[in-house]
Design a protein around this motif. Structure first.
Motif, PDB file in Angstrom:
ATOM      1  N   ARG A 169     121.987  69.998  77.867  1.00 40.16           N
ATOM      2  CA  ARG A 169     123.276  70.475  77.351  1.00 40.16           C
ATOM      3  C   ARG A 169     124.402  70.058  78.308  1.00 40.16           C
ATOM      4  NH1 ARG A 169     125.705  75.684  78.540  1.00 40.16           N
ATOM      5  NH2 ARG A 169     127.662  75.729  77.369  1.00 40.16           N
ATOM      6  N   ALA A 170     124.169  70.259  79.590  1.00 36.44           N
ATOM      7  CA  ALA A 170     125.173  69.871  80.588  1.00 36.44           C
ATOM      8  C   ALA A 170     125.426  68.361  80.524  1.00 36.44           C
ATOM      9  CB  ALA A 170     124.720  70.283  81.980  1.00 36.44           C
ATOM     10  N   ARG A 171     124.335  67.575  80.283  1.00 36.88           N
ATOM     11  CA  ARG A 171     124.486  66.123  80.236  1.00 36.88           C
ATOM     12  C   ARG A 171     125.325  65.704  79.007  1.00 36.88           C
ATOM     13  NH1 ARG A 171     119.386  64.830  81.259  1.00 36.88           N
ATOM     14  NH2 ARG A 171     118.821  64.237  79.153  1.00 36.88           N
ATOM     15  N   PHE A 172     125.029  66.317  77.857  1.00 38.78           N
ATOM     16  CA  PHE A 172     125.827  66.025  76.652  1.00 38.78           C
ATOM     17  C   PHE A 172     127.319  66.259  76.924  1.00 38.78           C
ATOM     18  CE2 PHE A 172     122.511  66.685  72.986  1.00 38.78           C
ATOM     19  CZ  PHE A 172     121.781  65.617  73.476  1.00 38.78           C
ATOM     20  N   TRP A 173     127.615  67.396  77.558  1.00 40.39           N
ATOM     21  CA  TRP A 173     129.026  67.725  77.813  1.00 40.39           C
ATOM     22  C   TRP A 173     129.631  66.854  78.900  1.00 40.39           C
ATOM     23  CZ3 TRP A 173     132.041  69.405  74.461  1.00 40.39           C
ATOM     24  CH2 TRP A 173     131.689  70.416  73.565  1.00 40.39           C
ATOM     25  N   ALA A 174     128.802  66.433  79.852  1.00 43.12           N
ATOM     26  CA  ALA A 174     129.317  65.627  80.965  1.00 43.12           C
ATOM     27  C   ALA A 174     129.998  64.371  80.440  1.00 43.12           C
ATOM     28  CB  ALA A 174     128.188  65.266  81.928  1.00 43.12           C
ATOM     29  N   GLY A 175     129.411  63.774  79.407  1.00 46.37           N
ATOM     30  CA  GLY A 175     130.002  62.566  78.834  1.00 46.37           C
ATOM     31  C   GLY A 175     131.376  62.856  78.245  1.00 46.37           C
ATOM     32  N   ARG A 176     131.482  63.938  77.514  1.00 43.13           N
ATOM     33  CA  ARG A 176     132.763  64.299  76.905  1.00 43.13           C
ATOM     34  C   ARG A 176     133.798  64.630  77.971  1.00 43.13           C
ATOM     35  NH1 ARG A 176     137.009  65.343  76.439  1.00 43.13           N
ATOM     36  NH2 ARG A 176     138.197  66.563  74.917  1.00 43.13           N
ATOM     37  N   LYS A 177     133.346  65.408  78.974  1.00 48.24           N
ATOM     38  CA  LYS A 177     134.316  65.860  79.982  1.00 48.24           C
ATOM     39  C   LYS A 177     134.793  64.699  80.848  1.00 48.24           C
ATOM     40  CE  LYS A 177     133.238  70.748  79.966  1.00 48.24           C
ATOM     41  NZ  LYS A 177     132.534  71.876  80.564  1.00 48.24           N
ATOM     42  N   ALA A 178     133.938  63.672  80.978  1.00 48.18           N
ATOM     43  CA  ALA A 178     134.325  62.517  81.793  1.00 48.18           C
ATOM     44  C   ALA A 178     134.963  61.418  80.947  1.00 48.18           C
ATOM     45  CB  ALA A 178     133.104  61.979  82.518  1.00 48.18           C
ATOM     46  N   ALA A 179     135.238  61.717  79.674  1.00 47.15           N
ATOM     47  CA  ALA A 179     135.707  60.650  78.780  1.00 47.15           C
ATOM     48  C   ALA A 179     137.011  60.024  79.261  1.00 47.15           C
ATOM     49  CB  ALA A 179     135.877  61.198  77.358  1.00 47.15           C
TER      50      ALA A 179
END
Lengths: 499, 499
Positions: B330-340
């Motif tokens: 879950r953290a990895r999925f969000w990491a991509g969005r947050k680092a977009a």
């Protein structure tokens, strides 16, 4: 009945030549309905707060936006004060007419202009009845959430003017949370579009400023509201308590449990007995308080939440928790609550419905305070409230034919509102300030805050012609009322005193 | 890089004697930090929109409310413009200083004054970081919901000034929906208390008016925010689509299904590839678009909603739907969005982050429009957005060292915002107007509406000293920009032109 009426306001207003205004309006707006005969004006002398009555000078009933624009320009030019009225169901005297003013009645603006089920929006005229929006949206499985008790009669324009609430506003918000955009006509007769279909708007939030502004900043001529999908199921639980404090505790625990009920209502013993006698809702007449908790949503969630609420109520000391077995019983449970005002009204010749809001966790304390005040003023008070959001409706019972009782009722009402302010709450929940609560504004706000209200008012209405005398007290009034925080020994903004 | 800067504003401001102001402020506020040397002022020359830079005349850093009151009175008396700044992370240049003005930096107001877990309220000073509130509330199982991407650094005062949003604002609202009360110091140095712990407030809604007002009406010195219970569980689904329109359709269907996700984010192919290259989030690099859908609440509800969202996405044509198996994924999925944003930033020397909002159902159409505009201006645009509430963040890639590209990027940004207005949306979602979008305000509003903004501004700040030149364009600017609806051939309110 009638309350102590303050005549200063009309005295301060400009002198207007009725014949000249009538003739000019007939000339520029020949097709607009304009009433000027005493027998035609009489029906408009009050709104839902009939304790205050004034026959207006004139009643205008335009039916197109262009007519409203022309009317506003003429009133501005002729220096005629304007009070705007929706369906006249308001409970704080916000649409009380002025003897030397024009009453702008919006009841001919009654079209639903469009329903967009995909965007879930309805664009409506201000005279449309609240319930009519939900009726029109029903074929699409949608509805308009805010539901004042008067929803069968009250207009959406009036809801905007007073930022109306209802049983469901804990979960679905007040009117301000359900209106996306407004078309407004200013005193200069110009049109403003405020808000949009988008969540945020740039610039100052004039849409929110307009909500609850009681017709003092402009005339709302079109409203775009959000529609919501009808919940799949709705279940109602009724919990009985032998102590109002325990019921208040259960309210706090339900919210703390992360549950947001569609409705969470509380009634005290006097209200329970009155309702039971009136509509036979099968209420426990011995209970000190009942809670009605409606849970809505998808089937499984509702089932689970009902279980949680039953547990929470039991742990909080409920003597009994019943779930309505079917739609018929659910309707019966609600019938008692919805009829509570007229039911209490049968206990005495008159009642005075208050509307204050308090922080939820101060509920038990405020109920005790109200009981003490009721004793002090030797009047009975029944309590009915939207417990979930701390919005109280104490109903003061009295006999208006007895001058002394009438006066005590009015003062007691004010004291109850001041108690709400003392505990960090507000003098209104959903009925607005209008004429009724204008003195209590002096308790709620200091002189700088009241100055700000006047400055905003002047920004939209420098001439002070839009619904003068409502919602915001003059600083002179506050000084007299004893609530004013005087600054450096001087009343600021003396030029405001004519409002 | 820097954008075309309009110098007229500073030219229109009063001439101020820096030495005299400095000496007077040292005299009346001897204990307040006051910076006046160029090397001390330089770090404050811009906020998060570094394309605009101006070194302020002076920087004041008070630490007590009384100091702010004195400072405001002195600035008023000395006719010194004041720009208030929080953490300086704003993306629209709202805290851009004035060469002839004082920058009021609120970073020393960094105390959490109280947390009341029962009332679920936190009373904090404006310099407190957004995330620090949730950290302080965590021991009580509570948190503060609005979560701008900058939440580790941005201040709650800045959030109020810009009405900030975040990934979770679809479900939990913008800052305006999560602030209960404000303490504000006016230009006259007076304190106002706006709002309360109660749901509704009487009088005009000055609390809402203050939200997002970008320091133009007063200085916020204390904030009471709502805290929410931490959801029991949160699950994330990632759905891939071979067409952005299908992803847009899925968003509409999820909302239509009565589900309100905690977050519902969309990224297009360019953003997906950039994020994947940067943080290896295991994103499908061939997908035209992905949706990230977070569902939070009690375990059973979330489980059921995950099932529904999977079904809806499949029906809408998703090529793949994956649910994060554990917290790590879950953290990895969000990491991509947050680092977009930084990820896209690696694709070109510079990028320009836009912020517009559109009605959700117009999403596919607007995405096509952006693609057409990108082609017209020969620039790449990556799209990242809060799909659930229609808040888009197109990221325009360019090379600022190339004058022509820089100019095209700025114009393209403006055209994208105008496209948002055309489909019924807004030129801001959560970043505010600031200096950046002031021309687009002329597209969003007509001259009467802009007049109303100025009138409200004058109500609080007749001298025009609070953050002049931001948020609201002069009518002269709109006329030049070509966006003004001129009324009867005349510019209304010519006296406003100095703002």
């Amino acid at each position: 009945m009638s309350f102590m009426f303050d005549e200063r306001l009309d005295g301060a207003l400009p002198t207007v030549d009725k014949a000249a205004v009538t003739s000019r309006l007939h000339e520029v707006l020949p097709h607009m309905t304009l009433l000027s005969e005493p027998e035609d004006l009489r029906p408009f002398e009050c709104d839902g707060l009939s304790a205050y009555r004034t026959v207006p000078m004139l009643v205008a009933m335009p039916e197109r936006i262009e007519q409203v624009q022309t009317l506003m320009r003429e009133c501005r030019a002729l220096n005629v004060p304007v009070v705007t009225r929706g369906a006249g169901t308001g409970l704080s005297g916000g649409a009380l007419p002025l003897e030397r003013g024009l009453l702008l009645v919006m009841s001919k603006f009654k079209s639903i202009l469009s329903i967009d089920p995909e965007a879930r929006l309805a664009r409506v005229q201000p005279g449309v009845r609240n319930l009519a929006i939900s009726e029109a949206a029903a074929p699409f499985g949608l509805y308009y959430a805010p539901d004042p008790s008067s929803q069968i009669a009250c207009s959406i324009g009036g809801n905007v003017a007073e930022n109306a609430g209802g049983v469901h506003c804990l979960k679905y918000g007040l009117t301000v949370h359900n209106v996306m955009a407004l078309e407004v006509v200013t005193l200069e007769g110009e049109r403003l579009t405020l808000g949009s279909e988008a969540l945020d708007a740039p610039g100052f939030d004039l849409l929110a400023l307009m909500m609850g502004s009681e017709g003092m900043l402009g005339v709302v001529v079109e409203i775009t509201v959000r529609l919501l999908p009808r919940p799949e199921v709705a279940k109602v639980l009724m919990a009985s308590f032998d102590d109002v404090s325990k019921a208040g505790g259960a309210v706090a625990d339900i919210i703390a449990g992360g549950i947001i009920p569609g409705g969470l209502e509380m009634m005290d013993n006097l209200a329970i007995r009155a309702a039971e006698n009136f509509v036979h809702a099968d209420y426990p007449v011995e209970a000190a308080a009942i809670l009605l908790c409606e849970l809505d949503g998808v089937d499984e969630d509702v089932h689970e939440q009902c279980r949680q609420v039953r547990e929470i109520c039991a742990a909080a000391g409920a003597t009994d928790v019943r779930q309505a077995r079917d739609e018929q019983e659910r309707a019966r449970f609600w019938a008692g609550r919805k009829a509570a005002f007229p039911a209490v009204g049968r206990l005495a010749p008159d009642y005075y419905c208050m509307d204050g809001t308090i922080p939820r966790h101060r509920l038990p304390e405020v109920l005790h305070g109200i009981a003490d005040l009721a004793e002090e003023y030797e009047l009975q008070v029944a309590n009915v409230f939207h417990a979930g959001d701390g919005n109280m409706h104490p109903l003061i019972l009295f006999d208006a034919s007895d001058d002394d009782q009438r006066e005590r009722a009015e003062v007691l009402g004010g004291r109850i509102l001041e108690l709400c302010v003392e505990v960090g709450g507000s003098i209104t929940g959903e009925h607005g300030v209008g004429r009724e609560k204008i003195n209590q504004m002096c308790s709620q706000f200091n002189s700088h805050e009241i100055e700000c209200f006047h400055a905003v008012k002047r920004a939209f209405d420098p001439a002070g012609l839009l619904n003068p005398g409502k919602n915001i007290p003059t600083l002179a009034r506050c000084a007299e009322y004893g609530g004013l925080h005087v600054h450096h020994g001087e009343l600021p903004f003396p030029e405001l005193e004519r409002f």
